[in-house]
Design a protein around this motif. Structure first.
Motif, short mmCIF file in Angstrom:
data_model
loop_
_atom_site.label_atom_id
_atom_site.label_comp_id
_atom_site.label_asym_id
_atom_site.label_seq_id
_atom_site.Cartn_x
_atom_site.Cartn_y
_atom_site.Cartn_z
N ARG A 1 8.35 -0.03 -8.59
CA ARG A 1 8.74 -0.61 -7.31
C ARG A 1 7.64 -1.54 -6.78
NH1 ARG A 1 9.73 3.32 -2.52
NH2 ARG A 1 10.80 4.50 -4.13
N LEU B 1 -0.54 15.70 -7.24
CA LEU B 1 0.31 16.88 -7.42
C LEU B 1 0.56 17.15 -8.91
CD1 LEU B 1 3.05 16.61 -4.64
CD2 LEU B 1 1.00 18.05 -4.68
N ALA C 1 0.05 4.53 -2.11
CA ALA C 1 -0.39 5.79 -1.49
C ALA C 1 0.49 6.94 -1.97
CB ALA C 1 -0.33 5.66 0.03
N SER C 2 1.80 6.67 -2.04
CA SER C 2 2.70 7.72 -2.52
C SER C 2 2.37 8.08 -3.96
CB SER C 2 4.15 7.23 -2.44
OG SER C 2 4.44 6.79 -1.16
N LEU D 1 7.52 4.60 -8.68
CA LEU D 1 6.77 3.94 -7.61
C LEU D 1 6.00 2.73 -8.14
CD1 LEU D 1 5.50 7.12 -5.78
CD2 LEU D 1 6.99 5.39 -4.76
N GLU E 1 7.50 20.41 -13.84
CA GLU E 1 7.26 19.77 -12.54
C GLU E 1 6.34 18.56 -12.71
OE1 GLU E 1 8.99 20.65 -10.00
OE2 GLU E 1 8.08 19.33 -8.53
N LYS F 1 0.82 -1.22 0.00
CA LYS F 1 0.00 0.00 0.00
C LYS F 1 0.84 1.26 0.00
CE LYS F 1 -4.04 1.26 2.09
NZ LYS F 1 -4.84 1.38 3.32
N ALA F 2 2.01 1.16 0.63
CA ALA F 2 2.84 2.36 0.76
C ALA F 2 3.19 2.99 -0.60
CB ALA F 2 4.09 2.05 1.57
N ARG G 1 8.29 10.23 -11.07
CA ARG G 1 8.32 9.64 -9.72
C ARG G 1 7.21 8.59 -9.56
NH1 ARG G 1 9.05 15.56 -7.67
NH2 ARG G 1 11.29 15.62 -7.21
N ASN H 1 7.12 14.76 -11.66
CA ASN H 1 6.26 14.02 -10.74
C ASN H 1 5.70 12.75 -11.37
OD1 ASN H 1 6.64 15.60 -8.52
ND2 ASN H 1 4.94 17.00 -8.99
N ALA I 1 -0.55 7.82 -5.48
CA ALA I 1 -1.78 8.61 -5.52
C ALA I 1 -1.48 10.07 -5.17
CB ALA I 1 -2.81 8.02 -4.56
N GLY I 2 -0.64 10.25 -4.16
CA GLY I 2 -0.29 11.61 -3.74
C GLY I 2 0.44 12.36 -4.84
N ILE I 3 1.40 11.70 -5.44
CA ILE I 3 2.22 12.39 -6.44
C ILE I 3 1.42 12.65 -7.71
CG2 ILE I 3 3.33 10.44 -7.68
CD1 ILE I 3 5.38 13.23 -6.23
N ASP J 1 -2.22 19.02 -10.23
CA ASP J 1 -2.10 20.44 -9.88
C ASP J 1 -1.12 21.14 -10.81
OD1 ASP J 1 -3.76 19.91 -7.81
OD2 ASP J 1 -2.25 20.08 -6.21
N ASP J 2 0.02 20.45 -11.03
CA ASP J 2 1.08 21.04 -11.86
C ASP J 2 0.56 21.32 -13.28
OD1 ASP J 2 2.85 20.87 -9.77
OD2 ASP J 2 3.56 18.88 -10.37
#
Lengths: 492, 142
Positions: free
Chosen positions: A313, A287, A279-280, A310, A299, A275-276, A306, A303, A282-284, A290-291
């Motif tokens: 990984r 963002l 979750a990262s 993930l 940006e 999940k980790a 990134r 992102n 989804a967050g990125i 937004d960018d």
């Protein structure tokens, strides 16, 4: 003859079938109960030979026996200890008990013969006998002194005796030698206490066969206070099968417990390790959104990059988890493996990629081959050796890896010793859990290797231990030599 | 009043997300990042470095503490804080500790809240409204 008339009246009044027989075997008088019993008309037996009522096969010998009786006439039962039969007119043989009483009439020796019809008693006995023999457990009755009075067929089968062979023997002959003395003490105390109970509650009981082999038993005791003394009835159940089943169940339970534990670890791992990154991600991605809205394409691109890392990984972790899960279903073929060769081969394969410059040595002090599951042993060796390579200490000029083996007390031991960076003591437990890395993220590895090692070691019934200090690390693998055999025995 | 916001997390992306969201939410905060629990502990145990690197109280620092980290876990950080500040000393007041994890496991939450000084449990990914709520909740008096 007047006397005879008196006899006739008396005989007729008696409820028992009776007859009066002369020395030469002539039936002088019989009551109607006797006539009935043997199927004759009233008076039909008069002056007949008594041998008429004797079964055909012993008819020839009977006159001799009769004469012997008249030589020393005493009141007694006929044929003690033998089953007697009377022959009816229609040929049917009926079980009887016969009493003989000598009397004298006008100076002539006669014998008064009483015949008891024991058909019902015999039928009852047969019924009990059948019931005893039909029981699946061994049933043994002993007397006050511990002598065997009665056994059923199953007792003979269970202990390897002919049923009659046991009658009259001390019950201790069915108890293993080492318990015999104690058993006779227990028996006497039971004979005084006398209560229905199981024998040896909380202890393991054994019976011993005629050939000396032992088997586990369960025994129930019942005191019998009746005619003919104070007996004890013991019911013996052979629990060999049950014990084996119990052992197999215990084995399975341990296995289930282990799997259950692994499952909960898996759930934990899924919520953290899978999940980790998600979750990262989804967050990125939020963002990046937004960018893009803000028109910051550079940006946003960074992102999204990134996020892709993930995702990769995460995919890797899922792959690793599957590898770990698959370990449980590896083919369990036990074979003889030449460990010396296997170690060298594994090293050579690793060496091609990234072990250059590391001094590799071996000290084999065990006897090859080792009986094991080859793919599991190879996974263990690969991971231990590649860890020794990956965690070498760059500050040390002469990196070394050494594999040492030995045999001790039925246990095969293999140690992988390196002079690498070492593992702090507080992490020694954690390193064997999946995805628990203790080094910083830039070191190679995915946190799977030692979890895989541990799992495979457990499957082989062995153990893995770690020791580490500033000089380096030693992983020690121990495998019981007999594990496969013991496991097989438990499964059978 | 600038709020010191400390993110203790081995995942660089997660630290970056917090930094960006603080900015986006328009919170007057100074984000300080630690990529490992022991590094964070080292700094907070050292009064002088704490003042230099994070800021001096008041206001108390807002700590977002990840659970699953290499070397020492978030729980072990809590254990160390408990030992170091457990005697009810005023130092515990200088931190508002919030767990910060992707795990929604009841056991994890239970363990986190077994430390009386853990104020909240934030499930990743964190969002602007959540961040806003935290700041409003813990700093409205200040």
């Amino acid at each position: 003859m007047a006397l005879r008339e008196e006899y006739r009246v008396a005989l007729e009044a008696c409820p028992t079938p009776l007859m009066l027989v002369s020395k030469d075997g002539e039936i002088l008088l019989s009551n109607s109960r006797l006539d009935d019993l043997f199927g004759y008309e009233e008076g039909e037996l008069l002056n007949q030979s008594v041998e008429t009522l004797v079964p055909q096969e012993i008819r020839r010998d009977h006159p001799d026996l009769r004469e012997a009786f008249f030589e020393v006439p005493t009141s007694r039962s006929m044929g003690t200890g033998r089953d007697l039969f009377g022959a009816r007119k229609d040929g049917e043989l009926i079980p009887v008990e016969i009493g003989l009483d000598p009397i004298e009439s006008d100076g002539v020796p006669l014998v008064m013969v009483s015949v008891l019809d024991i058909r019902e008693r015999k039928a009852g006995e047969a019924k009990i006998r059948h019931a005893l023999d039909a029981a699946s457990s061994a049933i043994v009755m002993i007397d006050d002194h511990g002598k065997i009075e009665l056994v059923n067929v199953q007792t003979g089968k269970m202990f390897g005796y002919e049923p009659d062979e046991l009658i009259g023997r001390p019950i201790e002959c069915l108890v293993p030698e080492r318990y015999r003395r104690k058993h006779s003490v227990y028996r006497v105390s039971y004979q005084n206490a006398r209560a229905n109970r199981s024998m040896g509650v909380g202890r393991d009981l054994f019976g011993v066969r005629k050939d000396g082999t032992e088997f586990p038993v369960e025994i129930g005791l019942t005191p019998l206070d009746g005619v003919g003394g104070r007996q004890i009835m013991a019911t013996v159940i052979d629990i060999t099968e049950r014990k084996l089943t119990e052992e197999a169940i215990q084995h399975k339970n341990a296995e289930l417990e282990r799997l259950n534990h692994e499952l909960s670890e898996f759930a934990y791992s899924a919520s953290h390790d899978l999940k980790a990154p998600l979750a990262s991600m989804a967050g990125i991605l939020a963002l990046s959104h937004d960018d893009l809205s803000a028109g910051d394409h550079e940006e946003a691109r960074a992102n999204l990059g990134r996020a892709r890392e993930l995702a990769e990984r995460l995919a890797g972790r899922i792959e690793d988890m599957l590898t770990l899960a698959k370990t449980d279903s590896l083919d369990e073929t036990w074979e003889d493996v030449a460990v010396c060769d296997a170690v060298v081969e594994v090293w050579q394969l690793l060496d091609i990629d990234h072990a250059s410059g590391i001094a590799f040595s071996t000290a084999f002090n065990h006897t090859d081959p080792v009986r094991t599951v080859a793919p599991r042993l190879l996974i263990i060796l690969e991971n231990l050796l590649s860890n020794a390579i990956n965690y070498r200490d760059p500050k040390k000029a002469d990196p070394t890896v050494c594999v040492e083996t030995s045999d001790e007390g039925g246990v095969f031991r293999l140690a992988v010793r390196d002079n690498g960076i070492g593992i702090a003591k507080e992490y020694h437990q954690r390193i064997f859990q999946a995805f628990k890395r203790v080094s910083d993220n830039n070191a190679p590895g995915n946190g799977l290797g030692l979890a895989l090692v541990k799992k495979n070691v457990l499957h082989l019934g062995g153990e893995i231990a770690v020791e580490s200090d500033a000089d380096g690390t030693v992983f020690t693998l121990t495998l019981p030599r007999r594990f496969e055999v013991d496991r097989q025995d438990a499964a059978d | 009043m600038t709020i010191p916001i400390v993110v203790v997390d081995d995942e660089q992306v997660d630290r970056y997300i917090v930094r960006r969201l603080v900015k986006k939410a328009g919170i007057d905060g100074k984000v300080v990042e630690f990529q490992a629990g022991d590094e964070f502990l080292e700094v907070i145990m050292d009064q002088q470095r704490r003042t230099e690197e994070i800021g001096s109280a008041p206001p108390p620092m807002l700590v977002l503490l990840d659970i699953n980290m290499p070397r020492i876990t978030g729980f072990e950080v809590l254990e160390a804080i408990d030992e170091g500040f457990g005697d009810g000393g005023s130092d515990a007041d200088c931190m508002i500790i919030l767990m910060f994890s992707s795990s929604n496991h009841a056991e994890d939450k239970q363990e986190a809240f077994s430390y009386g000084f853990v104020k909240d449990y934030i499930i990743k990914p964190i969002t602007v409204p959540v961040l806003q709520r935290i700041v409003d909740q813990y700093y409205e008096e200040n």
